[in-house]
Design a protein around this motif. Structure first.
Motif, short mmCIF file in Angstrom:
data_model
loop_
_atom_site.label_atom_id
_atom_site.label_comp_id
_atom_site.label_asym_id
_atom_site.label_seq_id
_atom_site.Cartn_x
_atom_site.Cartn_y
_atom_site.Cartn_z
N ALA A 42 0.82 -1.22 0.00
CA ALA A 42 0.00 0.00 0.00
C ALA A 42 0.85 1.27 0.00
CB ALA A 42 -0.94 0.00 1.21
N THR A 43 2.04 1.21 0.58
CA THR A 43 2.88 2.40 0.66
C THR A 43 3.90 2.51 -0.45
OG1 THR A 43 4.35 1.19 2.17
CG2 THR A 43 2.64 2.57 3.15
N HIS A 44 4.17 1.40 -1.17
CA HIS A 44 5.27 1.44 -2.13
C HIS A 44 4.92 0.88 -3.50
CE1 HIS A 44 7.56 2.13 1.55
NE2 HIS A 44 8.54 2.55 0.79
N ARG A 45 3.70 0.50 -3.76
CA ARG A 45 3.42 -0.01 -5.10
C ARG A 45 3.34 1.14 -6.09
NH1 ARG A 45 -2.94 -1.87 -5.31
NH2 ARG A 45 -3.86 0.17 -4.92
N SER A 46 3.50 0.80 -7.34
CA SER A 46 3.49 1.80 -8.39
C SER A 46 2.08 2.36 -8.58
CB SER A 46 3.98 1.18 -9.71
OG SER A 46 3.85 2.10 -10.76
N THR A 47 2.01 3.67 -8.82
CA THR A 47 0.72 4.33 -9.07
C THR A 47 0.67 4.93 -10.47
OG1 THR A 47 1.57 6.38 -8.08
CG2 THR A 47 0.39 4.86 -6.63
N THR A 48 1.47 4.38 -11.38
CA THR A 48 1.53 4.93 -12.73
C THR A 48 0.48 4.33 -13.66
OG1 THR A 48 3.20 3.27 -13.27
CG2 THR A 48 3.98 5.42 -12.54
N GLY A 49 -0.36 3.43 -13.16
CA GLY A 49 -1.39 2.84 -13.99
C GLY A 49 -0.97 1.59 -14.71
#
Length: 384
Positions: A68-75
């Motif tokens: 939850a704190t370090h996964r990619s959020t680039t889609g």
């Protein structure tokens, strides 16, 4: 002043980076993807050493916090892999419990919950039961066993969410490149399939068409399969354009040495593993395993000469990668030690049926899995 007046050195001169301008590699991307995978696989190894639901829940919670704190959020499709694997783990748990109810369990029990109609079976199907008495002991045993497998699946989902398999492919030795490509294609099939289903369902909702139920599933399934086929054709064309499978000629003695080292290393690993699992092989287990691993690594090193490749911006293995890997390995080692020294705490009994307790030092060992959440800085811009 014309361009020619600048001199020959100006064109090749590096442009200085402006103050505050980010470098081409962020802090998060400096963590080697292999470190994330080793961390997650170590947590999966720790999950196989216990059936205590409290420890397994703590292990799943630790992996969920790091994701939850370090996964990619680039889609990227792999960014949502953890949620998909969590749903799969829940389905596996439910299927395991349903099988225990419908097919019976070898665990004896005295606390009967319900008695289902039993279907008589022929004599050659002894040991299999359809229906009959469902006991609390059998149900709890199935839940413990299913939760252990669910925790293992969740750890694999954490590895996909933190570092996509395509990033890991860059770091593989040249001898394993072809095998790695096949594994990466297999691992990324499910995330891309989930992304296609989500995209098509959103498009149908925008058009006012149903996206749920059997009808919606049938109308979404065909475009998803068509997209998967198009991706396969595009992948094949891209691999051919990039010279996939190209090899170079190496001397015959190097080929023979590579084959001997690889085969001998695998035999040494098998012999060492057998020695560690048996009481009689404790003397030769560790030396054989270490010698086999060393020979196999040397064989892979020599085998990489046949597959010349270049790496664009390779991921370095630095102190953060060692900390991430070490935290996962410590959890696996400590849980294995606790399983050998205190098996009753890590494997709560079901006959007689007792409530599981939370052992303190194994629980504290699992908390070491949270170390990557504090030593690895967050950067949502890093691609998966």
């Amino acid at each position: 002043m014309s361009r020619d007046d600048c001199g020959p050195d100006v064109a090749g001169r590096a442009v200085p980076r402006a103050p505050g301008e980010p470098q081409h590699r962020t802090l998060r991307s400096a963590v080697h993807p292999g470190a994330w995978w080793l961390w997650a696989l170590s947590l999966g190894t720790a999950a196989t050493r216990t059936t205590n639901p409290l420890l397994l829940a703590l292990l799943i919670s630790a992996s969920a916090y790091v994701v939850a704190t370090h996964r990619s959020t680039t889609g990227a499709p792999t960014a949502h892999a953890y949620t998909a694997f969590a749903k799969l783990a829940l389905a596996v748990l439910l299927v395991r419990v349903v099988f225990a109810v419908a097919l019976g369990s070898p665990i004896p029990g005295t606390h009967t919950l319900v008695t289902l109609p039993e279907v008589p079976l022929p004599h050659w199907a002894q040991g299999i039961r359809l229906g009959g008495r469902v006991t609390a002991e059998a149900l709890v045993f199935a839940a413990y066993d299913g939760l252990r497998l669910a925790a293992l699946l969740v750890c694999v989902g954490a590895a996909n969410a933190l570092a996509g398999p395509t990033r890991l492919l860059k770091s593989l030795p040249g001898a394993l490149y072809e095998t790695g490509v096949a594994v990466v294609v297999a691992l990324t099939f499910a995330p891309h399939l989930i992304a296609d289903v989500r995209r098509l369902r959103a498009a149908r909702r925008l058009r006012g068409r149903p996206d749920r139920g059997l009808r919606g599933l049938l109308q979404v399934g065909l475009p998803v399969l068509e997209g998967a086929l198009e991706r396969s054709v595009a992948l094949a064309a891209a691999m051919e354009a990039r010279g996939y499978g190209r090899t170079v000629e190496v001397p015959a003695r190097i080929r023979r040495t590579t084959a001997a080292l690889t085969l001998g290393g695998l035999l040494g690993v098998c012999a060492g593993t057998y020695g560690l699992l048996t009481a009689e092989g404790g003397a030769y287990g560790v030396p054989s395993l270490l010698a086999g691993v060393g020979a196999a690594l040397a064989g892979l090193r020599l085998g990489g000469r046949r597959s010349p490749r270049t790496r664009y911006r390779p991921d370095p293995w630095d102190v953060r990668a060692w900390l991430v890997t070490g935290s996962g390995a410590a959890v696996a080692a400590l849980l294995s030690l606790a399983s050998a020294r205190d098996p009753e705490a890590l494997h709560p009994g079901v006959v007689p049926l007792v409530a599981p307790t939370l052992p303190l030092w194994p629980a504290a060992a699992i908390l070491l899995a949270l170390l990557p959440a504090f030593v690895v800085p967050k950067d949502p811009r890093e691609p998966s």
